[in-house]
Design a protein around this motif. Structure first.
Motif, mmCIF file in Angstrom:
data_model
loop_
_atom_site.group_PDB
_atom_site.id
_atom_site.type_symbol
_atom_site.label_atom_id
_atom_site.label_comp_id
_atom_site.label_asym_id
_atom_site.label_seq_id
_atom_site.Cartn_x
_atom_site.Cartn_y
_atom_site.Cartn_z
ATOM 1 N N VAL A 93 -1.363 -13.005 -3.160
ATOM 2 C CA VAL A 93 -1.620 -11.565 -2.917
ATOM 3 C C VAL A 93 -1.934 -10.804 -4.122
ATOM 4 O O VAL A 93 -2.805 -9.750 -4.092
ATOM 5 N N ASP A 94 -1.668 -11.391 -5.173
ATOM 6 C CA ASP A 94 -1.945 -10.551 -6.710
ATOM 7 C C ASP A 94 -3.554 -10.446 -6.690
ATOM 8 O O ASP A 94 -3.970 -9.553 -7.240
ATOM 9 N N GLU A 95 -4.119 -11.803 -6.347
ATOM 10 C CA GLU A 95 -5.632 -11.772 -6.465
ATOM 11 C C GLU A 95 -6.207 -10.923 -5.182
ATOM 12 O O GLU A 95 -7.220 -10.246 -5.604
ATOM 13 N N VAL A 96 -5.740 -10.571 -4.220
ATOM 14 C CA VAL A 96 -6.340 -9.630 -3.097
ATOM 15 C C VAL A 96 -6.158 -8.385 -3.691
ATOM 16 O O VAL A 96 -7.079 -7.609 -3.339
ATOM 17 N N ILE A 97 -5.158 -7.962 -4.297
ATOM 18 C CA ILE A 97 -4.756 -6.613 -4.871
ATOM 19 C C ILE A 97 -5.920 -6.235 -6.114
ATOM 20 O O ILE A 97 -6.476 -5.389 -6.109
ATOM 21 N N ALA A 98 -6.078 -7.302 -6.927
ATOM 22 C CA ALA A 98 -6.826 -7.145 -8.018
ATOM 23 C C ALA A 98 -8.253 -6.890 -7.775
ATOM 24 O O ALA A 98 -9.049 -6.385 -8.114
ATOM 25 N N ARG A 99 -8.764 -7.859 -6.678
ATOM 26 C CA ARG A 99 -9.924 -7.688 -6.216
ATOM 27 C C ARG A 99 -10.245 -6.422 -5.048
ATOM 28 O O ARG A 99 -11.286 -6.226 -4.927
ATOM 29 N N GLY A 100 -9.188 -5.849 -4.870
ATOM 30 C CA GLY A 100 -9.079 -4.544 -4.026
ATOM 31 C C GLY A 100 -9.931 -4.962 -2.490
ATOM 32 O O GLY A 100 -10.113 -4.065 -1.856
ATOM 33 N N THR A 101 -9.466 -6.190 -2.200
ATOM 34 C CA THR A 101 -9.843 -6.589 -0.791
ATOM 35 C C THR A 101 -8.946 -5.928 0.173
ATOM 36 O O THR A 101 -7.847 -5.776 -0.033
ATOM 37 N N ILE A 102 -9.731 -5.465 1.268
ATOM 38 C CA ILE A 102 -9.320 -4.844 2.554
ATOM 39 C C ILE A 102 -8.707 -5.793 3.377
ATOM 40 O O ILE A 102 -9.539 -6.604 4.094
ATOM 41 N N LEU A 103 -7.496 -5.708 3.823
ATOM 42 C CA LEU A 103 -6.919 -6.592 4.718
ATOM 43 C C LEU A 103 -6.670 -5.776 5.991
ATOM 44 O O LEU A 103 -6.215 -4.820 6.121
ATOM 45 N N ARG A 129 4.949 -4.171 3.742
ATOM 46 C CA ARG A 129 5.440 -4.744 2.423
ATOM 47 C C ARG A 129 4.041 -5.137 1.558
ATOM 48 O O ARG A 129 4.116 -4.693 0.466
ATOM 49 N N LEU A 130 2.911 -5.485 2.203
ATOM 50 C CA LEU A 130 1.760 -5.426 1.507
ATOM 51 C C LEU A 130 1.211 -4.336 1.135
ATOM 52 O O LEU A 130 0.676 -3.937 0.063
ATOM 53 N N LEU A 131 1.448 -3.204 1.680
ATOM 54 C CA LEU A 131 0.943 -2.013 1.464
ATOM 55 C C LEU A 131 1.844 -1.416 0.223
ATOM 56 O O LEU A 131 1.079 -0.945 -0.559
ATOM 57 N N ARG A 132 3.111 -1.586 0.152
ATOM 58 C CA ARG A 132 3.965 -1.077 -0.779
ATOM 59 C C ARG A 132 3.748 -1.870 -2.104
ATOM 60 O O ARG A 132 4.021 -1.348 -3.244
ATOM 61 N N MET A 133 3.227 -3.308 -2.068
ATOM 62 C CA MET A 133 2.795 -3.937 -3.074
ATOM 63 C C MET A 133 1.706 -3.510 -3.829
ATOM 64 O O MET A 133 1.204 -3.994 -4.593
ATOM 65 N N GLY A 134 0.884 -2.840 -3.174
ATOM 66 C CA GLY A 134 -0.368 -2.080 -3.710
ATOM 67 C C GLY A 134 -1.671 -2.771 -3.042
ATOM 68 O O GLY A 134 -2.796 -2.496 -3.367
ATOM 69 N N ALA A 135 -1.696 -3.582 -1.952
ATOM 70 C CA ALA A 135 -2.611 -4.101 -1.314
ATOM 71 C C ALA A 135 -3.319 -2.977 -0.289
ATOM 72 O O ALA A 135 -2.701 -2.159 -0.077
ATOM 73 N N ARG A 136 -4.599 -3.239 -0.032
ATOM 74 C CA ARG A 136 -5.470 -2.207 0.727
ATOM 75 C C ARG A 136 -5.167 -2.771 2.019
ATOM 76 O O ARG A 136 -6.053 -3.849 2.252
ATOM 77 N N VAL A 137 -4.727 -1.971 2.823
ATOM 78 C CA VAL A 137 -4.436 -2.552 4.360
ATOM 79 C C VAL A 137 -5.383 -1.570 5.391
ATOM 80 O O VAL A 137 -5.019 -0.366 5.126
ATOM 81 N N ALA A 138 -5.660 -1.917 6.246
ATOM 82 C CA ALA A 138 -6.401 -1.198 7.277
ATOM 83 C C ALA A 138 -5.689 -1.540 8.820
ATOM 84 O O ALA A 138 -5.438 -2.591 8.829
ATOM 85 N N VAL A 139 -5.156 -0.406 9.402
ATOM 86 C CA VAL A 139 -4.859 -0.468 10.629
ATOM 87 C C VAL A 139 -5.950 -0.570 11.625
ATOM 88 O O VAL A 139 -6.852 0.065 11.687
ATOM 89 N N CYS A 140 -5.832 -1.724 12.215
ATOM 90 C CA CYS A 140 -7.100 -2.069 13.244
ATOM 91 C C CYS A 140 -6.463 -2.356 14.588
ATOM 92 O O CYS A 140 -4.964 -2.335 14.775
ATOM 93 N N THR A 141 -7.250 -2.397 15.717
ATOM 94 C CA THR A 141 -6.885 -2.751 17.017
ATOM 95 C C THR A 141 -7.084 -4.013 17.555
ATOM 96 O O THR A 141 -6.764 -4.468 18.694
ATOM 97 N N ASP A 142 -7.782 -4.866 16.845
ATOM 98 C CA ASP A 142 -8.297 -6.200 17.316
ATOM 99 C C ASP A 142 -9.185 -6.002 18.630
ATOM 100 O O ASP A 142 -10.456 -5.394 18.214
ATOM 101 N N ASN A 143 -8.789 -6.297 19.875
ATOM 102 C CA ASN A 143 -9.461 -6.162 20.900
ATOM 103 C C ASN A 143 -8.771 -5.233 21.907
ATOM 104 O O ASN A 143 -7.862 -5.398 22.504
ATOM 105 N N PRO A 144 -9.100 -3.842 21.681
ATOM 106 C CA PRO A 144 -8.407 -2.890 22.330
ATOM 107 C C PRO A 144 -8.182 -3.141 23.920
ATOM 108 O O PRO A 144 -7.225 -2.880 24.838
#
Length: 75
Positions: A1-11, A34-49
């Protein structure tokens, strides 16, 4: 998770779809907040509506309600 946050990768997170396919039992079990509050960039998605029977608006409402977030936290 630390690397995801450091790189700014959007989940991309599909909370309803993850429950629909059995990845999680309850919406509250999803790591979104939990990931959002840790500082990860997360995106709300619908997968296949069409399969999940949802819209982006419904997903945002689900995430905000389930994890007690504000709109500002998910923008």
């Amino acid at each position: 998770v630390d690397e995801v946050i450091a790189r700014g990768t959007i989940l991309e997170m599909c909370v309803r779809a993850n429950r629909h396919v059995g990845v999680i039992k309850n919406y509250g079990d999803h790591p979104f907040a939990r990931l959002l509050r840790m500082g990860a960039r997360v995106a709300v998605c619908t997968d296949n509506p069409a399969i999940s029977g949802t819209t982006l608006s419904r997903e945002l409402e689900l995430v905000i309600r389930t994890f007690e977030l504000t709109m500002g936290e998910v923008e």
